[in-house]
Design a protein around this motif. Structure first.
Motif, PDB file in Angstrom:
ATOM      1  N   TYR A 132       1.658   8.950  -4.051  1.00 30.01           N
ATOM      2  CA  TYR A 132       1.115   8.629  -5.174  1.00 30.01           C
ATOM      3  C   TYR A 132      -0.302   7.579  -4.951  1.00 30.01           C
ATOM      4  O   TYR A 132      -0.969   7.529  -5.807  1.00 30.01           O
ATOM      5  CB  TYR A 132       1.901   8.555  -6.349  1.00 30.01           C
ATOM      6  N   LEU A 133       0.360   6.871  -3.919  1.00 30.19           N
ATOM      7  CA  LEU A 133      -1.005   5.513  -4.060  1.00 30.19           C
ATOM      8  C   LEU A 133      -1.788   5.726  -2.912  1.00 30.19           C
ATOM      9  O   LEU A 133      -2.729   4.890  -2.776  1.00 30.19           O
ATOM     10  CB  LEU A 133       0.280   4.308  -3.855  1.00 30.19           C
ATOM     11  N   TYR A 134      -1.274   6.379  -1.757  1.00 30.42           N
ATOM     12  CA  TYR A 134      -2.150   6.096  -0.421  1.00 30.42           C
ATOM     13  C   TYR A 134      -3.499   6.598  -0.510  1.00 30.42           C
ATOM     14  O   TYR A 134      -4.684   5.933  -0.284  1.00 30.42           O
ATOM     15  CB  TYR A 134      -1.659   7.129   0.487  1.00 30.42           C
TER      16      TYR A 134
ATOM     17  N   LEU B 258      -1.170  -2.212   0.086  1.00 30.96           N
ATOM     18  CA  LEU B 258       0.074  -1.487  -0.435  1.00 30.96           C
ATOM     19  C   LEU B 258       1.079  -1.873   0.361  1.00 30.96           C
ATOM     20  O   LEU B 258       1.444  -1.658   1.308  1.00 30.96           O
ATOM     21  CB  LEU B 258      -0.210  -0.033  -0.410  1.00 30.96           C
ATOM     22  N   ARG B 259       2.172  -2.604  -0.429  1.00 30.37           N
ATOM     23  CA  ARG B 259       3.400  -2.807   0.293  1.00 30.37           C
ATOM     24  C   ARG B 259       4.682  -2.058  -0.023  1.00 30.37           C
ATOM     25  O   ARG B 259       4.621  -2.142  -1.366  1.00 30.37           O
ATOM     26  CB  ARG B 259       3.795  -4.355   0.208  1.00 30.37           C
ATOM     27  N   ILE B 260       5.394  -1.501   0.646  1.00 28.58           N
ATOM     28  CA  ILE B 260       6.344  -0.206   0.196  1.00 28.58           C
ATOM     29  C   ILE B 260       7.801  -1.094   0.957  1.00 28.58           C
ATOM     30  O   ILE B 260       7.854  -0.871   2.066  1.00 28.58           O
ATOM     31  CB  ILE B 260       5.974   0.970   0.857  1.00 28.58           C
ATOM     32  N   ASP B 261       8.474  -1.293  -0.124  1.00 26.76           N
ATOM     33  CA  ASP B 261      10.075  -1.678   0.088  1.00 26.76           C
ATOM     34  C   ASP B 261      10.837  -1.011  -0.653  1.00 26.76           C
ATOM     35  O   ASP B 261      11.359  -1.401  -1.552  1.00 26.76           O
ATOM     36  CB  ASP B 261      10.053  -3.200   0.189  1.00 26.76           C
TER      37      ASP B 261
ATOM     38  N   GLY C  25      -9.795   0.586   5.779  1.00 22.81           N
ATOM     39  CA  GLY C  25      -9.700  -0.921   6.303  1.00 22.81           C
ATOM     40  C   GLY C  25      -8.549  -1.368   5.248  1.00 22.81           C
ATOM     41  O   GLY C  25      -8.180  -2.588   5.682  1.00 22.81           O
ATOM     42  N   GLY C  26      -7.936  -0.793   4.531  1.00 24.79           N
ATOM     43  CA  GLY C  26      -6.920  -1.425   3.539  1.00 24.79           C
ATOM     44  C   GLY C  26      -5.763  -1.222   4.435  1.00 24.79           C
ATOM     45  O   GLY C  26      -5.745  -0.569   5.694  1.00 24.79           O
ATOM     46  N   TYR C  27      -4.631  -2.047   3.852  1.00 32.21           N
ATOM     47  CA  TYR C  27      -3.178  -2.138   4.769  1.00 32.21           C
ATOM     48  C   TYR C  27      -2.133  -1.417   3.961  1.00 32.21           C
ATOM     49  O   TYR C  27      -2.206  -1.528   2.708  1.00 32.21           O
ATOM     50  CB  TYR C  27      -2.947  -3.634   4.789  1.00 32.21           C
TER      51      TYR C  27
ATOM     52  N   ARG D 179      -0.088  -5.627  -8.808  1.00 33.85           N
ATOM     53  CA  ARG D 179       0.716  -4.536  -9.592  1.00 33.85           C
ATOM     54  C   ARG D 179       1.976  -4.383  -8.943  1.00 33.85           C
ATOM     55  O   ARG D 179       2.171  -4.100  -7.632  1.00 33.85           O
ATOM     56  CB  ARG D 179      -0.119  -3.175  -9.163  1.00 33.85           C
ATOM     57  N   LEU D 180       3.173  -4.540  -9.529  1.00 34.41           N
ATOM     58  CA  LEU D 180       4.411  -4.638  -9.304  1.00 34.41           C
ATOM     59  C   LEU D 180       5.366  -3.423  -9.751  1.00 34.41           C
ATOM     60  O   LEU D 180       5.556  -3.312 -10.666  1.00 34.41           O
ATOM     61  CB  LEU D 180       5.132  -5.899  -9.504  1.00 34.41           C
TER      62      LEU D 180
END
Length: 139
Positions: A122-124, A106-109, A130-132, A36-37
């Motif tokens: 909204y996404l956490y 979940l990568r946040i830039d 154990g997720g990243y 998901r982008l």
């Protein structure tokens, strides 16, 4: 194995999403996880801070799909979410909050504090134990 998809908030040209999709395709043989982008994409984003104006490059969603093809990565299982984070993330959350959705990575830039804050808010809750969560350019 951590259950869930890969989500990236702040895509630019999609390079990290391409890498993630490629790895998932190899590890899972047909990549059952969704990539998901989230990005403003073809909207010019400017921000004034400390008297400076920053204008960030815009990329069209179709360009990102072309980059997937250029690198030979299947874009099956790719979902593009277009819009400013303070608009697209609440819509995504409202749509899928009661679903069994999980985000393993979940990568946040987002380049600015409020973008990071929106992404976490909204996404956490979709990130399982154990997720990243990966922060890029947060200073």
């Amino acid at each position: 194995k951590i259950p869930g998809d890969y989500a990236e908030v702040g895509v630019w040209r999609g390079g990290t999403g391409i890498l993630a999709r490629g790895i998932l395709n190899e590890l899972e043989r047909h990549g059952s996880r969704t990539v998901r982008l989230f990005d403003a994409f073809d909207v010019k984003v400017s921000k004034y801070e400390s008297g400076h104006r920053d204008l960030f490059a815009q990329t069209r969603p179709r360009d990102v799909i072309e980059y997937f093809k250029m690198f030979g990565v299947d874009n099956k299982g790719l979902q593009i979410h277009r819009g400013l984070f303070n608009q697209s993330l609440p819509q995504f959350y409202a749509m899928l909050n009661n679903a069994d959705l999980k985000i393993a990575v979940l990568r946040i830039d987002g380049n600015w504090y409020d973008a990071h804050q929106d992404a976490l808010y909204y996404l956490y809750s979709f990130v399982p134990v154990g997720g990243y969560v990966i922060f890029d350019d947060f200073a």
